[in-house]
Design a protein around this motif. Structure first.
Motif, mmCIF file in Angstrom:
data_model
loop_
_atom_site.group_PDB
_atom_site.id
_atom_site.type_symbol
_atom_site.label_atom_id
_atom_site.label_comp_id
_atom_site.label_asym_id
_atom_site.label_seq_id
_atom_site.Cartn_x
_atom_site.Cartn_y
_atom_site.Cartn_z
ATOM 1 N N VAL A 221 0.857 -1.184 0.000
ATOM 2 C CA VAL A 221 0.000 0.000 0.000
ATOM 3 C C VAL A 221 0.894 1.235 0.000
ATOM 4 O O VAL A 221 2.020 1.196 0.475
ATOM 5 N N GLY A 222 0.374 2.340 -0.538
ATOM 6 C CA GLY A 222 1.176 3.557 -0.611
ATOM 7 C C GLY A 222 1.468 4.137 0.755
ATOM 8 O O GLY A 222 2.602 4.467 1.088
ATOM 9 N N ALA A 223 0.417 4.264 1.579
ATOM 10 C CA ALA A 223 0.566 4.801 2.935
ATOM 11 C C ALA A 223 -0.273 3.944 3.871
ATOM 12 O O ALA A 223 -1.443 3.685 3.604
ATOM 13 N N SER A 224 0.322 3.496 4.969
ATOM 14 C CA SER A 224 -0.382 2.612 5.888
ATOM 15 C C SER A 224 -1.224 3.377 6.900
ATOM 16 O O SER A 224 -2.154 2.821 7.477
ATOM 17 N N ASP A 225 -0.899 4.638 7.148
ATOM 18 C CA ASP A 225 -1.648 5.421 8.129
ATOM 19 C C ASP A 225 -1.689 6.877 7.674
ATOM 20 O O ASP A 225 -0.657 7.492 7.442
ATOM 21 N N VAL A 226 -2.892 7.419 7.525
ATOM 22 C CA VAL A 226 -3.079 8.815 7.118
ATOM 23 C C VAL A 226 -4.132 9.421 8.039
ATOM 24 O O VAL A 226 -5.140 8.791 8.341
ATOM 25 N N GLY A 227 -3.888 10.656 8.501
ATOM 26 C CA GLY A 227 -4.881 11.257 9.369
ATOM 27 C C GLY A 227 -4.554 12.695 9.723
ATOM 28 O O GLY A 227 -3.546 13.258 9.282
ATOM 29 N N VAL A 228 -5.430 13.268 10.522
ATOM 30 C CA VAL A 228 -5.270 14.643 11.015
ATOM 31 C C VAL A 228 -5.463 14.619 12.524
ATOM 32 O O VAL A 228 -6.327 13.894 13.031
ATOM 33 N N GLN A 229 -4.656 15.369 13.241
ATOM 34 C CA GLN A 229 -4.841 15.439 14.684
ATOM 35 C C GLN A 229 -4.652 16.871 15.163
ATOM 36 O O GLN A 229 -3.902 17.652 14.575
ATOM 37 N N THR A 230 -5.358 17.194 16.217
ATOM 38 C CA THR A 230 -5.131 18.450 16.913
ATOM 39 C C THR A 230 -4.580 18.114 18.288
ATOM 40 O O THR A 230 -4.960 17.098 18.881
ATOM 41 N N ARG A 231 -3.659 18.947 18.798
ATOM 42 C CA ARG A 231 -2.921 18.578 19.997
ATOM 43 C C ARG A 231 -2.664 19.823 20.835
ATOM 44 O O ARG A 231 -2.303 20.877 20.322
#
Length: 234
Positions: A221-231
């Motif tokens: 797969v191209g990317a195993s984990d994709v996301g957005v987070q606020t911290r």
């Protein structure tokens, strides 16, 4: 305050092994970080973690020598993955290994190069690190960092990291960081990247909005984990 004072007492005790110079004459506990975490994903049970890192300068050793110790993710510590990308593992894919204790000695050769020898449990590891910073203009800079490491399990390996950051006034900034790690044992590149915007509220308080992506070479797969987070950090 309790964690810091305990670390300082430990540092004073270690420093006395090397001589009689008072600890306050050049001794310091720096780069300290303690993280308490709770992670809950989907239908999985919650994970709880405590991570701790500190660097200690000992006056009875040479000025360019320091002690480091802590409890953290084994892979992040040995591969020297940038801290912002370690956050991706803590909030994204669950680590296969529990945090463990580590300790060792490091030495600065110059402003851009240092070497470290440490123990993770009973297993030794070594690192050689080089970094270079470019001041692009008054408000932005770029940094390149290369870490070579050796462990019993991985044999030789390296982590290459590149970052860029720019400030938009005293309280706003943007940053991009990318890193890739490969080892002699696995021979597949594991990579990750984060692009974020940051708002400072003074007194070491920071709000972040970050886009995260990670993957592994030949994983299918191209990317195993994709996301957005606020911290929020304080």
């Amino acid at each position: 305050r309790g964690v810091r004072s305990t670390t300082e007492r430990l540092a004073r005790g270690i420093d006395r092994w090397f001589g009689d110079k008072p600890f306050h004459q050049g001794g310091a506990v720096t780069h300290g970080l303690m993280t308490l975490g709770v992670v809950k994903r989907g239908d999985e049970s919650a994970d709880y973690s405590v991570r701790f890192n500190a660097r200690v300068r000992l006056p009875n050793l040479e000025e360019k020598t320091y002690v480091f110790l802590g409890r953290d993710d084994r892979r992040d510590n040995i591969t020297d993955k940038p801290g912002a990308l370690s956050d991706l593992d803590r909030t994204g894919a669950r680590s296969d290994e529990d945090p463990s204790f580590f300790a060792g000695l490091g030495r600065y050769w110059n402003e851009s190069t240092d070497a470290r020898i440490g123990f993770r449990g009973v297993k030794p590891y070594a690192q050689a690190r080089w970094r270079h910073v470019w001041e692009l203009d008054a408000d932005s800079q770029a940094e390149f960092r290369e870490t070579l490491f050796w462990t019993v399990d991985d044999h030789l390996g390296s982590t290459t990291a590149l970052s860029w950051q720019r400030s938009f006034g005293p309280t706003l900034a943007a940053r991009w960081i990318a890193a890739a790690t490969v080892t002699q044992e696995v021979r597949r590149v594991v990579w990750s990247s984060v692009l974020g915007g940051y708002r400072s509220f003074g007194d070491r308080r920071l709000l972040a909005l970050e886009a995260l992506v990670s993957g592994e070479q030949k994983s299918g797969v191209g990317a195993s984990d994709v996301g957005v987070q606020t911290r929020w950090s304080q």
